[in-house]
Scaffold this motif. Structure first.
Motif, PDB file in Angstrom:
ATOM      1  N   ARG A 154      79.903  92.227  74.196  1.00 44.87           N
ATOM      2  CA  ARG A 154      79.729  93.539  73.583  1.00 44.87           C
ATOM      3  C   ARG A 154      78.798  93.496  72.376  1.00 44.87           C
ATOM      4  NH1 ARG A 154      84.021  95.327  71.288  1.00 44.87           N
ATOM      5  NH2 ARG A 154      85.461  93.588  71.556  1.00 44.87           N
ATOM      6  N   GLY A 155      78.367  92.272  71.986  1.00 39.80           N
ATOM      7  CA  GLY A 155      77.424  92.139  70.877  1.00 39.80           C
ATOM      8  C   GLY A 155      78.051  92.127  69.501  1.00 39.80           C
ATOM      9  N   THR A 156      79.346  92.236  69.409  1.00 40.74           N
ATOM     10  CA  THR A 156      80.011  92.280  68.090  1.00 40.74           C
ATOM     11  C   THR A 156      80.100  90.909  67.443  1.00 40.74           C
ATOM     12  OG1 THR A 156      82.139  92.094  69.226  1.00 40.74           O
ATOM     13  CG2 THR A 156      81.383  94.309  68.681  1.00 40.74           C
ATOM     14  N   LEU A 157      80.043  89.865  68.264  1.00 40.43           N
ATOM     15  CA  LEU A 157      80.139  88.525  67.690  1.00 40.43           C
ATOM     16  C   LEU A 157      78.927  88.208  66.829  1.00 40.43           C
ATOM     17  CD1 LEU A 157      81.587  85.798  67.476  1.00 40.43           C
ATOM     18  CD2 LEU A 157      80.376  85.086  69.548  1.00 40.43           C
ATOM     19  N   ARG A 158      77.713  88.478  67.371  1.00 39.72           N
ATOM     20  CA  ARG A 158      76.504  88.194  66.606  1.00 39.72           C
ATOM     21  C   ARG A 158      76.450  89.060  65.342  1.00 39.72           C
ATOM     22  NH1 ARG A 158      71.862  85.580  67.776  1.00 39.72           N
ATOM     23  NH2 ARG A 158      72.561  85.220  69.908  1.00 39.72           N
ATOM     24  N   GLN A 159      76.890  90.335  65.461  1.00 38.28           N
ATOM     25  CA  GLN A 159      76.898  91.207  64.282  1.00 38.28           C
ATOM     26  C   GLN A 159      77.844  90.668  63.213  1.00 38.28           C
ATOM     27  OE1 GLN A 159      77.958  95.104  65.609  1.00 38.28           O
ATOM     28  NE2 GLN A 159      76.093  95.390  66.830  1.00 38.28           N
ATOM     29  N   LEU A 160      78.998  90.211  63.669  1.00 36.12           N
ATOM     30  CA  LEU A 160      79.994  89.696  62.731  1.00 36.12           C
ATOM     31  C   LEU A 160      79.474  88.472  61.992  1.00 36.12           C
ATOM     32  CD1 LEU A 160      82.926  90.059  61.732  1.00 36.12           C
ATOM     33  CD2 LEU A 160      83.648  88.539  63.580  1.00 36.12           C
ATOM     34  N   LEU A 161      78.845  87.568  62.745  1.00 39.30           N
ATOM     35  CA  LEU A 161      78.327  86.351  62.126  1.00 39.30           C
ATOM     36  C   LEU A 161      77.136  86.662  61.222  1.00 39.30           C
ATOM     37  CD1 LEU A 161      78.572  83.932  65.192  1.00 39.30           C
ATOM     38  CD2 LEU A 161      80.072  84.008  63.186  1.00 39.30           C
ATOM     39  N   SER A 162      76.320  87.671  61.614  1.00 43.45           N
ATOM     40  CA  SER A 162      75.155  88.021  60.795  1.00 43.45           C
ATOM     41  C   SER A 162      75.555  88.637  59.457  1.00 43.45           C
ATOM     42  CB  SER A 162      74.245  88.982  61.568  1.00 43.45           C
ATOM     43  OG  SER A 162      74.918  90.219  61.777  1.00 43.45           O
ATOM     44  N   LEU A 163      76.798  89.179  59.390  1.00 40.87           N
ATOM     45  CA  LEU A 163      77.286  89.759  58.138  1.00 40.87           C
ATOM     46  C   LEU A 163      77.825  88.699  57.187  1.00 40.87           C
ATOM     47  CD1 LEU A 163      79.106  92.951  59.491  1.00 40.87           C
ATOM     48  CD2 LEU A 163      76.938  92.819  58.264  1.00 40.87           C
ATOM     49  N   GLY A 164      77.751  87.456  57.631  1.00 36.64           N
ATOM     50  CA  GLY A 164      78.183  86.363  56.748  1.00 36.64           C
ATOM     51  C   GLY A 164      79.572  85.838  57.013  1.00 36.64           C
ATOM     52  N   ALA A 165      80.189  86.291  58.094  1.00 36.04           N
ATOM     53  CA  ALA A 165      81.523  85.777  58.418  1.00 36.04           C
ATOM     54  C   ALA A 165      81.397  84.314  58.846  1.00 36.04           C
ATOM     55  CB  ALA A 165      82.146  86.598  59.543  1.00 36.04           C
ATOM     56  N   PRO A 166      82.050  83.403  58.152  1.00 34.86           N
ATOM     57  CA  PRO A 166      81.947  81.976  58.520  1.00 34.86           C
ATOM     58  C   PRO A 166      82.517  81.748  59.915  1.00 34.86           C
ATOM     59  CG  PRO A 166      82.946  82.257  56.346  1.00 34.86           C
ATOM     60  CD  PRO A 166      82.912  83.607  56.979  1.00 34.86           C
ATOM     61  N   ALA A 167      81.852  80.862  60.654  1.00 39.53           N
ATOM     62  CA  ALA A 167      82.339  80.537  61.998  1.00 39.53           C
ATOM     63  C   ALA A 167      83.732  79.933  61.939  1.00 39.53           C
ATOM     64  CB  ALA A 167      81.362  79.571  62.676  1.00 39.53           C
ATOM     65  N   LEU A 454      86.284  70.628  69.466  1.00 35.33           N
ATOM     66  CA  LEU A 454      85.512  71.288  70.514  1.00 35.33           C
ATOM     67  C   LEU A 454      85.347  72.776  70.219  1.00 35.33           C
ATOM     68  CD1 LEU A 454      84.136  71.173  73.302  1.00 35.33           C
ATOM     69  CD2 LEU A 454      86.394  71.616  74.337  1.00 35.33           C
ATOM     70  N   ALA A 455      86.414  73.408  69.743  1.00 32.69           N
ATOM     71  CA  ALA A 455      86.343  74.839  69.425  1.00 32.69           C
ATOM     72  C   ALA A 455      85.382  75.097  68.260  1.00 32.69           C
ATOM     73  CB  ALA A 455      87.741  75.360  69.105  1.00 32.69           C
ATOM     74  N   GLN A 456      85.404  74.218  67.256  1.00 29.62           N
ATOM     75  CA  GLN A 456      84.478  74.379  66.130  1.00 29.62           C
ATOM     76  C   GLN A 456      83.026  74.257  66.592  1.00 29.62           C
ATOM     77  OE1 GLN A 456      85.815  71.469  63.270  1.00 29.62           O
ATOM     78  NE2 GLN A 456      87.109  72.942  62.210  1.00 29.62           N
ATOM     79  N   TYR A 457      82.785  73.305  67.466  1.00 26.06           N
ATOM     80  CA  TYR A 457      81.421  73.158  68.000  1.00 26.06           C
ATOM     81  C   TYR A 457      81.007  74.387  68.804  1.00 26.06           C
ATOM     82  CZ  TYR A 457      77.882  71.763  71.385  1.00 26.06           C
ATOM     83  OH  TYR A 457      76.763  71.729  72.180  1.00 26.06           O
ATOM     84  N   ALA A 458      81.942  74.882  69.627  1.00 25.21           N
ATOM     85  CA  ALA A 458      81.627  76.030  70.482  1.00 25.21           C
ATOM     86  C   ALA A 458      81.360  77.287  69.664  1.00 25.21           C
ATOM     87  CB  ALA A 458      82.788  76.262  71.458  1.00 25.21           C
ATOM     88  N   LEU A 459      82.132  77.481  68.597  1.00 20.63           N
ATOM     89  CA  LEU A 459      81.949  78.686  67.769  1.00 20.63           C
ATOM     90  C   LEU A 459      80.696  78.623  66.918  1.00 20.63           C
ATOM     91  CD1 LEU A 459      83.722  81.279  67.440  1.00 20.63           C
ATOM     92  CD2 LEU A 459      84.744  79.468  68.774  1.00 20.63           C
ATOM     93  N   SER A 460      80.147  77.423  66.710  1.00 19.46           N
ATOM     94  CA  SER A 460      78.937  77.319  65.899  1.00 19.46           C
ATOM     95  C   SER A 460      77.683  77.576  66.733  1.00 19.46           C
ATOM     96  CB  SER A 460      78.850  75.927  65.258  1.00 19.46           C
ATOM     97  OG  SER A 460      78.641  74.942  66.258  1.00 19.46           O
ATOM     98  N   ARG A 461      77.814  77.550  68.050  1.00 18.79           N
ATOM     99  CA  ARG A 461      76.648  77.687  68.915  1.00 18.79           C
ATOM    100  C   ARG A 461      75.937  79.037  68.821  1.00 18.79           C
ATOM    101  NH1 ARG A 461      77.285  75.738  74.849  1.00 18.79           N
ATOM    102  NH2 ARG A 461      75.099  76.275  74.715  1.00 18.79           N
ATOM    103  N   PRO A 462      76.661  80.179  68.723  1.00 23.40           N
ATOM    104  CA  PRO A 462      75.932  81.460  68.644  1.00 23.40           C
ATOM    105  C   PRO A 462      74.966  81.528  67.472  1.00 23.40           C
ATOM    106  CG  PRO A 462      78.230  81.833  69.156  1.00 23.40           C
ATOM    107  CD  PRO A 462      78.093  80.372  68.847  1.00 23.40           C
TER     108      PRO A 462
END
Length: 465
Positions: A154-167, A454-462
């Motif tokens: 839905r595109g909300t993940l990239r928006q959330l991370l772009s607002l400075g939310a730490p992975a 593994l989850a930390q690595y996966a969440l840092s990929r976007p």
């Protein structure tokens, strides 16, 4: 940020029908399993206590008879049901609960509930431990497979991370939401169960059971935490929610249903268990060989119970014959039990890809229903049998052998029967269980840490795309 994300995800999950229906079903099954286990344990403890008391009473009041006749009749001892067997019955239904303490021969534990089980029960016994080990990971997958993938679609993940939310906040927030859903379902039931179990125990046993429950909580926490972070990792790595669901369900089927049965079959090939016929034949031959050597050494006889041995030495001969067989019994049963333990240790390696194998052994151990504690009971029962044989033999040597050819006219009375103490078995403490299963707990902790990494690595990929 962490709290905001966790609260938002928890609100979404609680509104989702998947948690309501699937979670409700798991809770109902758990309550049914606890009620059935509770009722079964009350019935078993009542029957075993009554059986133990009646059997010892029959021993005390058997009247005047030759002591060896009494030893041949022997007595039965019953394995007490651990209080946490309500939670995890372990191998109890398959190994029996009663040992016949007879002369000359160590008996196996008999009366296995699985022998009388229906076809449906043989498919698998419903227990709270089985629900937590098999169904709860499935529930975590069902409600969490799209935790990250849906937001990315839905595109909300990239928006959330772009607002400075730490992975990291995003990961732990979503993990906290998933874990909270699981906690909401099982914590009230588990807490009520623990209070009821501890409250009905004698004061001297409560501390040990509290420690066992605490360690069980740690083991299951690592196991369910592994599935929480694995679900988030796959949800983040997969290209779509559908792919994440397929991958996670495939892992669940392979790791919780297929791998344990496959591991059991493979370890049985690596360390084969002798058939009942082979074991009995080998044991009989070894006992007979040991007896022949002992009779030759002590009495110069070529075979046991040779007519050349006078009746004035019959009591001494009985003692020699019994003691000669102890070494053969210890060696054969020790070899058999060692085979079972080697199979168990080999299966623990499978836990590297199927953590349910490690949890299953750890859970049975802390519940007091694993093989090591069954072996401890069998050893205690054999010690009681040898104590009876020694008391009977010493009495024959002291009283019957003096009668010479009138040996068999001797009759012992209530004083001799009362000199045999009642069998009292105390379950090993929690430290015994931890000594046998610390490796399983350590493996669960390692698997949990790997899933977090593994989850930390996966969440840092976007962020890198």
């Amino acid at each position: 940020m962490f709290a905001i994300i966790a609260a938002k995800d928890l609100r979404v999950l609680t509104r989702d029908g998947r948690l309501l229906w699937a979670g409700g079903l798991v809770v109902i099954l758990m309550l049914v399993a606890l009620a059935a286990g509770w009722n079964r344990q009350i019935q078993l403890n009542s029957e075993r206590s009554a059986g133990q008391a009646l059997d010892y009473d029959a021993w005390l009041h058997q009247g005047y008879r030759h002591p060896h006749d009494a030893a041949e009749q022997g007595m039965h001892v019953f394995k007490p049901e651990p209080s946490l067997a309500v939670f995890d019955p372990g191998i109890g239904p398959f190994v029996g609960s009663t040992v016949w303490l007879q002369a000359h021969r160590q008996s196996e534990v008999k009366f296995r509930p699985a022998q009388d089980a229906t076809g449906l029960q043989r498919f698998g016994e419903l227990s709270p431990a089985w629900l937590l080990q098999v169904l709860l990971p499935l529930l975590i997958i069902v409600i969490g497979f799209n935790s990250v993938s849906d937001e990315r679609e839905r595109g909300t993940l990239r928006q959330l991370l772009s607002l400075g939310a730490p992975a990291r906040s995003l990961l732990y927030g979503k993990a906290a939401a998933l874990a909270s859903c699981v906690g909401i379902l099982i914590a009230p039931v588990g807490l009520a169960f623990a209070v009821l179990i501890v409250a009905r125990l004698p004061a001297g046993e409560r501390v040990d059971v509290v420690y066992r429950i605490a360690w069980l909580a740690a083991g299951y926490g690592f196991y369910l935490g592994f599935f929480v972070f694995l679900t988030l990792a796959v949800s983040a790595l997969a290209r779509s929610s559908r792919t994440a669901l397929v991958l996670l369900l495939g892992f669940w089927v392979a790791a919780t249903l297929i791998a344990p049965r496959t591991a059991s079959e493979v370890t049985n090939l690596l360390y084969p268990t002798p058939s009942r016929l082979d074991f009995d034949n080998q044991l009989a031959n070894d006992v007979a060989d040991a007896g022949r050597k002992a009779w030759s050494t002590h009495f110069g006889a070529r075979t046991p119970w040779d007519p050349s041995v006078p009746l004035s030495k019959w009591g001494a001969a009985l003692k020699v014959d019994d003691e000669a067989g102890y070494g053969a019994l210890d060696e054969n049963f020790g070899r058999l039990w060692h085979t079972f333990e080697r199979q168990q240790r080999a299966q623990e390696w499978v836990a590297l890809v199927a953590p349910v194998v490690a949890l299953r052994g750890f859970s049975m151990g802390l519940a007091g229903t694993d093989f090591s504690q069954h072996r401890d009971f069998s050893t205690a029962a054999e010690a009681q049998r040898r104590k009876i044989q020694n008391i009977v033999s010493e009495d024959l040597i002291e009283h019957a052998d003096r009668l010479g050819n009138a040996h068999f006219t001797y009759k012992a009375g209530p004083e001799l029967w009362a000199s045999v103490p009642q069998f009292k078995y105390e379950l090993p403490s929690v430290s015994f269980a931890l000594a046998h299963h610390w490796a399983s707990l350590a493996l669960l902790a390692v698997m949990f840490c790997l899933s977090v990494a593994l989850a930390q690595y996966a969440l840092s990929r976007p962020l890198m795309r």
